[in-house]
Design an enzyme around this catalytic site. Structure first.
Site, PDB file in Angstrom:
ATOM      1  CG  HIS A 163      -1.743  -1.163   1.513  1.00 35.77           C
ATOM      2  ND1 HIS A 163      -2.896  -1.551   1.080  1.00 35.77           N
ATOM      3  CD2 HIS A 163      -1.337  -2.370   2.176  1.00 35.77           C
ATOM      4  CE1 HIS A 163      -3.364  -2.751   1.297  1.00 35.77           C
ATOM      5  NE2 HIS A 163      -2.292  -3.367   2.019  1.00 35.77           N
ATOM      6  CB  SER A 284      14.342  22.805 -13.589  1.00 37.56           C
ATOM      7  OG  SER A 284      13.756  23.999 -14.006  1.00 37.56           O
ATOM      8  CE  LYS A 290      12.863  19.549  -9.925  1.00 42.06           C
ATOM      9  NZ  LYS A 290      11.329  19.962 -10.315  1.00 42.06           N
ATOM     10  CD  GLU A 297       9.887  12.790 -14.814  1.00 41.12           C
ATOM     11  OE1 GLU A 297      11.127  13.459 -14.941  1.00 41.12           O
ATOM     12  OE2 GLU A 297       8.994  13.770 -14.281  1.00 41.12           O
TER      13      GLU A 297
END
Ligand code: ARG
Length: 506
Positions: A163, A284, A290, A297
């Site tokens: 979970h 970024s 970043k 992704e």
């Protein structure tokens, strides 16, 4: 002799006019056919050899056709032959080029006992089989990367989740090998698909077979197939092999998406358990601090392509009447696209895993922070105090509840000892450290397939053996294809040097 016709097309005999430009652009398939040029030429070489061996065309014609095809193959390799969209598809391009190189009347004999319907699906199966082997190779590399990194971390603890909540401590080796284990089923699926793909439809002709005395087994052998798809109507009209390959690819993509998701999650500041190498991370344009897990992704996102292409193919096939329908031309774009996309995802994931940095200290910190050892305390009471598991669950649950209220971790052994004593269970602090220490927990997991050091080491060893077997299968399948290609080449050489078919074993 030239057939009188108002159409220039090779199939133009019954037409009084040519296909409109718009119609041609709408229906031509050269982009999707381009990957199959080699296969199309090989198919023609095998087909005309068989026709001559069965005395359907003469050996002189065979010699001329093989000479022309050899030139086309060379021209393609040298970049001097490419597909012209004006000529509709790969088959028409090769045949038209042949008519330019050799006597068109002889060239015209090549298409005896053959249709584009059996030709196209033969080309597609031949190209797909090579791509399946390539994908299996890439998958084996990814599996190996997962196991290589895992094998260094049989004793490195991290939280295991259910979970997405801390559940029990597991080892990093256990975590990574889990993906290698799932990918092994992808290997098996792809191997089984290969068996069904590598069957030859050539000789089915348009749909009903032919009145010429062809030898389908011979063509299949020359093309490196493991046999024929016997039923002619089924052979030209079915594309379940395309749907099957796309389904395999969709499942590979779903497995990759889970790995990608965990790489994204575990590399966040909040988890901080892993770091993706700079070479496979992106920055970024506005936020200087970043570092984004771009490869993971994109792999996660491209699952959509694999699922979409499967649905596209299934929908294209649905409710088609038997036999070839032009709809079937739409099988190749989704197939090639999914193969390209999934294979590049497998490769990038292998690179990300190979260069992945782990943060064992952070992992250990997280394991201890959130009561992940609670099950082990309950198990201890069952084992050593002979209590029913349900009672132990309640005792430990109560202790965890109290610690939570007090803001203390399960590693506050002094407090845990007090609370256990209140529940009538005397356990020393030293004993608690042995029971609840994450390393000790790993050592105690002994069941087959568990996160215990020995069990996981055994899993890794078995998976390594299976990967070795996969690699052997891939090499053997490759060798069979190479041998078939070489045999066709030897026949061609023999005939072009003036030899006879009768001198060969076909
Ligand atoms: N381009 C077609 C395909 O990919 C080749 C077969 C065409 N056959 C036909 N009868 N028009 O399916």
């Amino acid at each position: 002799m030239t057939a009188p016709s108002g159409s220039e097309k090779l199939w133009g005999g019954r037409f009084s006019d040519d296909l409109a430009d718009m119609g041609l652009q709408f229906s031509e398939s050269t982009a999707a056919d381009r990957p199959m040029i080699d296969e199309d030429i090989w198919g023609s070489q095998a087909h005309c050899t068989m026709l001559a061996a069965c005395r359907i065309i003469s050996e002189a014609d065979l010699r001329a056709i093989l000479g022309g095809l050899a030139q086309i193959r060379q021209q393609f390799a040298d970049g001097q032959f490419d597909l012209d969209p004006q000529l509709e598809d790969v088959h028409m391009n090769v045949e038209s080029r042949l008519r330019e190189i050799i006597d068109p009347e002889v060239a015209g004999r090549l298409h005896t006992a053959r249709s584009r319907n059996d030709q196209v699906v033969t080309d597609a199966r031949m190209h797909l089989r090579t791509r399946l082997l390539e994908l299996r190779q890439a998958l084996a590399d990814l599996q190996q990367a997962l196991l290589d990194l895992g094998a260094e971390h049989l004793n490195t603890v991290m939280p295991g989740y259910t979970h997405t909540q801390h559940a029990q401590p597991i080892s990093v080796a256990f975590w990574l090998s889990s993906y290698a284990s799932a990918l092994q089923r992808d290997q098996q699926r792809l191997a089984q698909t290969y068996e069904r793909v590598n069957r030859c439809p050539l000789g089915a002709c348009a749909l009903a077979g032919t009145s010429f005395p062809i030898d389908r087994e011979m063509t299949a052998r020359l093309l490196g197939f493991d046999g024929v798809i016997e039923h002619a109507l089924d052979a030209v009209g079915s594309r379940d092999f395309v749907a099957e390959a796309l389904a395999d690819l969709a499942i590979v993509a779903s497995n990759l998406s889970r790995l990608a998701e965990e790489l994204v999650l575990f590399s966040t500041h909040e988890f901080g358990m892993i770091e993706i190498d700079d070479a496979y991370a992106t920055g970024s344009s506005i936020m200087p601090q970043k570092k984004n897990p771009g490869m993971a992704e994109l792999t996660r996102a491209r699952t959509g392509l694999a699922y979409g292409r499967l649905m596209q193919a299934l929908t294209m096939i649905k409710a088609l009447p038997l036999g070839y329908n032009r709809d079937l031309q739409e099988d190749k774009p989704p197939l090639w696209e999914s193969l390209d996309s999934v294979q590049s995802c497998v490769r990038i994931m292998a690179a990300v895993v190979t260069t992945l940095k782990l943060r064992p200290q952070r992992m250990a910190e997280l394991v201890e922070a959130n009561y992940a050892a609670a099950t082990e305390l309950a198990n201890f009471l069952v084992r050593e105090r002979n209590l029913p598991f349900r009672d132990c669950h309640r005792i430990v649950g109560h202790i965890v509840g109290t610690l939570l209220e007090e803001g203390q971790p399960l590693t506050d052994y002094r407090r845990v000892r007090e609370l256990l004593a209140e529940a009538g269970q005397e356990i020393s602090e030293q004993q608690l450290a042995e029971i609840l220490g994450a390393q000790a927990i790993l050592r105690r997991q002994v069941s087959q397939g568990s996160t215990g050091v020995e069990a996981t080491a055994a899993i890794i060893e078995e998976l390594r053996e299976e990967i070795t077997n996969s690699r052997r299968q891939i090499i053997e399948a490759h060798q069979a294809l190479t041998q078939a290609r070489q045999q066709t080449d030897q026949i061609i050489e023999h005939i072009l040097e003036g030899g006879e078919l009768a001198e060969l074993e076909l």
